[in-house]
Write an enzyme that holds these catalytic residues in place. Structure first.
Site, PDB file in Angstrom:
ATOM      1  N   HIS A  75      42.318  35.927  34.463  1.00 32.30           N
ATOM      2  CA  HIS A  75      40.940  35.328  35.173  1.00 32.30           C
ATOM      3  C   HIS A  75      39.984  36.393  34.885  1.00 32.30           C
ATOM      4  O   HIS A  75      39.933  37.528  34.900  1.00 32.30           O
ATOM      5  CB  HIS A  75      41.385  34.977  36.589  1.00 32.30           C
ATOM      6  CG  HIS A  75      41.486  35.988  37.539  1.00 32.30           C
ATOM      7  ND1 HIS A  75      40.713  36.967  38.069  1.00 32.30           N
ATOM      8  CD2 HIS A  75      42.863  36.800  37.571  1.00 32.30           C
ATOM      9  CE1 HIS A  75      41.445  37.715  38.820  1.00 32.30           C
ATOM     10  NE2 HIS A  75      42.671  37.623  38.740  1.00 32.30           N
ATOM     11  N   ASP A  77      37.141  35.993  36.961  1.00 33.39           N
ATOM     12  CA  ASP A  77      36.441  36.579  38.440  1.00 33.39           C
ATOM     13  C   ASP A  77      36.958  37.547  38.946  1.00 33.39           C
ATOM     14  O   ASP A  77      38.206  37.867  38.651  1.00 33.39           O
ATOM     15  CB  ASP A  77      36.406  35.296  39.490  1.00 33.39           C
ATOM     16  CG  ASP A  77      37.796  34.691  39.588  1.00 33.39           C
ATOM     17  OD1 ASP A  77      38.714  34.587  38.802  1.00 33.39           O
ATOM     18  OD2 ASP A  77      38.078  34.396  40.886  1.00 33.39           O
ATOM     19  N   ASP A 105      41.373  43.921  37.816  1.00 29.59           N
ATOM     20  CA  ASP A 105      41.962  42.609  38.269  1.00 29.59           C
ATOM     21  C   ASP A 105      40.851  41.349  38.076  1.00 29.59           C
ATOM     22  O   ASP A 105      40.242  41.287  38.813  1.00 29.59           O
ATOM     23  CB  ASP A 105      42.542  42.788  39.682  1.00 29.59           C
ATOM     24  CG  ASP A 105      42.950  41.237  40.113  1.00 29.59           C
ATOM     25  OD1 ASP A 105      43.038  40.521  39.388  1.00 29.59           O
ATOM     26  OD2 ASP A 105      43.289  41.245  41.293  1.00 29.59           O
ATOM     27  N   GLU A 138      40.022  32.246  40.187  1.00 25.63           N
ATOM     28  CA  GLU A 138      41.323  32.568  40.551  1.00 25.63           C
ATOM     29  C   GLU A 138      41.211  33.015  41.820  1.00 25.63           C
ATOM     30  O   GLU A 138      42.284  32.654  42.674  1.00 25.63           O
ATOM     31  CB  GLU A 138      41.988  33.514  39.576  1.00 25.63           C
ATOM     32  CG  GLU A 138      43.541  33.650  39.631  1.00 25.63           C
ATOM     33  CD  GLU A 138      44.054  34.564  40.461  1.00 25.63           C
ATOM     34  OE1 GLU A 138      45.214  34.671  40.927  1.00 25.63           O
ATOM     35  OE2 GLU A 138      43.068  35.479  41.022  1.00 25.63           O
ATOM     36  N   GLU A 139      40.526  34.035  42.300  1.00 27.85           N
ATOM     37  CA  GLU A 139      40.478  34.703  43.351  1.00 27.85           C
ATOM     38  C   GLU A 139      40.385  33.848  44.688  1.00 27.85           C
ATOM     39  O   GLU A 139      40.625  34.136  45.840  1.00 27.85           O
ATOM     40  CB  GLU A 139      39.682  35.775  43.421  1.00 27.85           C
ATOM     41  CG  GLU A 139      39.946  36.892  42.497  1.00 27.85           C
ATOM     42  CD  GLU A 139      41.008  37.623  42.994  1.00 27.85           C
ATOM     43  OE1 GLU A 139      41.986  37.523  43.760  1.00 27.85           O
ATOM     44  OE2 GLU A 139      41.434  38.519  41.772  1.00 27.85           O
ATOM     45  N   ASP A 162      48.265  39.489  34.666  1.00 30.50           N
ATOM     46  CA  ASP A 162      47.535  39.433  36.122  1.00 30.50           C
ATOM     47  C   ASP A 162      48.331  39.834  37.280  1.00 30.50           C
ATOM     48  O   ASP A 162      48.377  39.250  38.249  1.00 30.50           O
ATOM     49  CB  ASP A 162      46.866  37.900  36.428  1.00 30.50           C
ATOM     50  CG  ASP A 162      46.085  38.024  37.625  1.00 30.50           C
ATOM     51  OD1 ASP A 162      45.441  38.901  38.078  1.00 30.50           O
ATOM     52  OD2 ASP A 162      45.759  37.109  38.324  1.00 30.50           O
ATOM     53  N   HIS A 343      41.891  44.860  44.925  1.00 33.34           N
ATOM     54  CA  HIS A 343      40.888  44.173  45.948  1.00 33.34           C
ATOM     55  C   HIS A 343      40.456  45.134  47.009  1.00 33.34           C
ATOM     56  O   HIS A 343      40.324  45.144  48.210  1.00 33.34           O
ATOM     57  CB  HIS A 343      41.757  43.081  46.720  1.00 33.34           C
ATOM     58  CG  HIS A 343      42.144  41.908  46.069  1.00 33.34           C
ATOM     59  ND1 HIS A 343      42.623  40.796  46.352  1.00 33.34           N
ATOM     60  CD2 HIS A 343      42.010  41.793  44.600  1.00 33.34           C
ATOM     61  CE1 HIS A 343      42.900  39.721  45.335  1.00 33.34           C
ATOM     62  NE2 HIS A 343      42.371  40.628  44.095  1.00 33.34           N
TER      63      HIS A 343
HETATM   64 ZN   LIG Z   1      44.204  38.772  39.706  1.00 34.65          ZN
END
Ligand SMILES: [Zn+2]
Length: 371
Positions: A75, A77, A105, A138-139, A162, A343
């Site tokens: 992904h 984003d 990520d 995706e997030e 991912d 994150h």
């Molecule tokens: Zn991810």
């Protein structure tokens, strides 16, 4: 053939491009251009329009008629804060200046896919039909993957790049899950003057909870009440109680049954006491569980073996685009890319892992070219 400098500089270029969910336009344009330069057929789908974003999923196709079709996806984003990302290389690790996430990520996955394509094209290697999908949003709930019309391409295998963890690790099962608030509404009354006029919501909840199955239910199923809130004053019969409930199972039917059982118990007890039940427990991502003997896994194992990587099959509590594609009926596994502390503003990735992941992606493609 995988080039350490090339994959690293490509990765650095991409993380510098800010791409919060639904604002992937700039990285999307970069990838459209890059895929075109690599000689792929390129499309952008409608996922952006459907989701109120400024960019759709970016799709590239490397044709190989009569060969197996394999989808590789990561992904575009990244989570916040990611407005301005300043990558720093230190001791062969890429990290940030501490003010933002890195966005490894999932740009680590994108870098590996692009490096695989570069090596195939520049060396004219045999390859399967490759469908590349760089997804949006995706997030914030796998929204790009949900909107992606995978049936148009109907891949035989889907490898999603991912996951955190060492290259060679792969997520082959993720639980079905549900969570939400269960509320019991009783009736307030003065605890000393007329308690018989009240309905204590806590008493109702306690009776119900004593009958619930909680904790480890079986090998693949768990449930929990993690937060309880209620009451207004010590001299008032508790009028309302709120419980945050969650349940998970690798078996979707078991989860459905458990949710029904839980609701039935609360409903029955609430009725018995004359209280009211409000159940807001909702199902989240669909889970999946792949059989170890599936071809998608044997090809992965062979690819790992070819480059001396340890292949480890794991389960994950989280969701990825793989959940969506499995739910749509296409076998998908989620491969570890090496991204760490995702994150958070401490996120980093080892350059060794970027290189290993590029090699593994290439090796999977080479394996699938043989069948
Ligand atoms: Zn991810």
């Amino acid at each position: 053939m995988v080039n350490r400098e090339k994959v690293t500089s490509r990765f650095i270029d991409m993380v510098k491009i800010s791409s919060p969910s639904l604002k992937e336009r700039e990285i999307g344009d970069y990838l459209l251009k890059t895929l075109k330069e690599l000689g792929l057929e390129v499309y952008e789908d409608n996922a952006g329009k459907e989701n109120g974003g400024n960019c759709g999923n970016i799709v590239g196709i490397l044709r190989a008629p009569n060969k197996k079709k394999v989808l590789f996806s990561s992904h575009m984003d990244t989570v916040l804060p990611c407005e301005k990302i300043t990558p720093i290389i230190e001791n062969e690790i890429v990290k940030t200046d501490g003010t933002s996430v890195l966005g490894g990520d999932d740009k680590g996955g994108i870098a590996a896919i692009l490096e695989m394509l570069r090596v195939i094209k520049e060396n004219n290697l045999e390859h399967p039909e490759i469908i590349v999908v760089f997804s949006i949003a995706e997030e914030i709930g796998l929204r790009g993957a949900r909107a992606f019309e995978i049936e148009k391409y109907s891949p035989d295998f889907a490898y999603i790049l991912d996951s955190s963890g060492k290259p060679g690790e792969a997520i082959v099962q993720a639980p079905h899950s549900a969570k939400g608030e269960i509320k019991i509404i009783g009736k307030p009354a003065h605890a000393g003057i007329n308690p018989e006029d009240g309905i204590n919501a806590f008493t109702v909840a306690a009776h119900a909870v004593s009958k619930l199955r909680l904790g480890r239910i079986d090998k693949e199923t768990t449930s929990n009440i993690g937060i309880v809130k209620g009451g207004e004053a010590v001299n008032i019969v508790m009028p309302e109680i709120s419980m945050m409930y969650e349940a998970r199972s690798f078996d979707g039917e078991k989860l459905d049954n458990l949710l029904k059982e839980t609701n039935d118990i609360f409903e029955e007890i609430a009725k018995e006491f004359g209280a009211q039940l409000i159940n807001n427990v909702k199902k989240g991502y669909a889970g999946f569980k792949l059989d170890e003997n599936l071809e998608i896994i044997s090809h992965l194992k062979k690819a790992c073996e070819n480059i001396n990587l340890k292949c480890e099959l794991k389960s994950s509590g989280g969701g990825s685009d793989a959940n969506v594609y499995n739910a749509k009926g296409y076998t998908a596994i989620n491969l570890a890319v090496g991204m760490s502390k995702v994150h958070t503003t401490e996120e980093y990735i080892k350059i060794d892992d970027l290189v290993e992941m590029s090699k593994l992606t290439l090796e999977i493609a080479k394996e699938l070219a043989k069948c």
